[in-house]
Design a protein around this motif. Sequence first.
Motif: not given
Length: 668
Positions: A117, A130, A133-135, A188, A329, A389, A392, A397-398, A400
């Motif tokens: 990540s 980031y 965060y996306t995970s 996103t 996050n 998403n 997210g 997040c971006y 995923a």
Amino acid sequence: MGSLSAGERFSLEEQKQLEIENGIDSRQIETTEWLLNSPDPPTFLQELFISMRGIVFPCGRSNHHSSSSSSTSQRRILCLFQDLFPILSWGRKYKASKFKADLMAGLTLASLSIPQSIGYANLAKLDPQYGLYTSVVPPLIYALMGSSREIAIGPVAVVSMLLSSMVPDIVDPVSDPVSYRNIVFTVTFFAGIFQAIFGLFRLGFLVDFLSHAAIVGFMAGAAIVIGLQQLKGLFGMSHFTTKTDVISVLHSVFKSVRHEWYPFNFVLGCSFLIFLLIARFIGRRNRKLFWFPAIAPLISVILSTLMVFLTKADKHGVKIVKHIKGGLNPSSVHKLQLQGPHVGQAAKVGIISAVIALTEAIAVGRSFASIKGYQLDGNKEMLAMGFMNLAGSLTSCYVATGSFSRTAVNFSAGCQTVVSNMVMAITVLLSLELFTRLLYYTPVAILASIILSALPGLIDINEAYHIWKVDKLDFLACIGAFLGVLFASVEIGLLVAVTISFAKILLNSIRPGIELLGRLPRTEIFCEINQYPMAKKTPGILTIRVNSALLCFANANFVRERIMRRVTEEAGDEIEEAAKERVQALIIDMSNVMNIDTSGILALEELHKHLVSHGMELALVNPQWPVIHKLKLAKFVDRIGRGLIFLSVAEAVDACLISSKSATISSC
């Protein structure tokens, strides 16, 4: 007893033949009535209503009569929630034994996800946190709404590369990193919107325009581009091109190597890359050691960070990650750029990212679902991906999606349900809270080596060779996507792949096969003579099959001309062979034609006029439900005669033979 005279014998044979013909006629009349008197098919609005009802009430109508309409409504609402949140269905049967397996799988998954990540965030030109965060948020949302048991959700290499190649055209990440990050969140958001719409309105077929062959080529090209971009981290370069084509990247590498590169950076990165590749090799050779390549990236991060910290290598040119912001996050609602000059461009990148992310996730999910023996609903997956998403984009997040490498690790670790995603997300969250300060001295070269070690799985040479052997046009789409990504850009690669795929569809649609049919010996089966050379033509009757799902404006004239040419060729052959009868009837097998428009009907009318002017009949076999409905509305059935519509080719041939014999007898 005296013997019968020749005249009496002839009359008995004629009577038997007449009885047989009457039996055939009665059966044929009955089957024709079945075909012609079928109910009208649903209209477009009715089909749309049925589809929408299936979306709102996916379980359909209740088969049980209830005295209370409120209980029926409650069941429907419960069914709707269970369809949106599958966890409500399988969660009631969840056992402690499954949790033990999911816990171990989730922890193994987290050990791979944390370093990957961070690396993928670096690839997307974002700060490391980031990627972490996306995970966290997307896997948790997917666990509630997703139907795949094995898929591992988080950032992936291809989508990260896609963002790093397209978003800089909107905002420069070097001169304005804050605006760049905000545009990524906006992309996103749009990706989630499009994915949710695709799932809600059953538009999964749109994703299928990126064919399997195109995805194979696209992934291979993207893997090479990503690998070349990691040379920046491996050599420790500060100045590097923002372009993604292979020529620009190689030019930038050769230009920068002369002025700035650090041997310690290169040696450190290559050493751990070799270690990661060896771990990958050992894991593939021995399935029991699946955990070794899974934890190898984390081991690499820990060891390299210790080495840099103890030797002060950052003072000698080794580039390090430095500060990683920890904690939960943060909200990014106020950072979304839904107004301003860049909304349209963000939406464009969003829909491309949505399609690529969906294609990869559904392909990964279905691959492992087939191994476990259950079906994956693509539309439900799209809905789950869209909502995760969307959530997210509101929590920093971006984009995923499902990762093939992490899903393979999750599967090998023995995961039972998506609870393994929850365990992974909670572990990453704890790492954000407790351990981000320890990653200050993590070398950038290690992140590059982790990404490089994951790339061989994206290049499938065997599959490309298989595509070449099976379908040359598919291989053209594959190589077009590969070369487009490699030498132009991601958008060009996708455009080439989709264009070739569309061209293939159009070519098959506007030039369908018009095949001659013959009867297989000792059967009532009629097959294509080119495929079955033992099939025999019936003298005086030309039987043809139209191999097209649509008879429409795009191919109607082509079909008509090809059929007329067949009739002309057959008539010419029979003039040369005097022993044969002339063609008296043309039978068209329409069992493959699913629908027809006014151009198709006009082509059939012109064909009928041509045949009648040459003393021939036209018979249609097994027109499908929408086709026969439109032919009746257009009065075409009345024009050719209700007796010339048949349910099978054998019935049509037998009826035409009887008709031709009757015509011969009456003319004598």
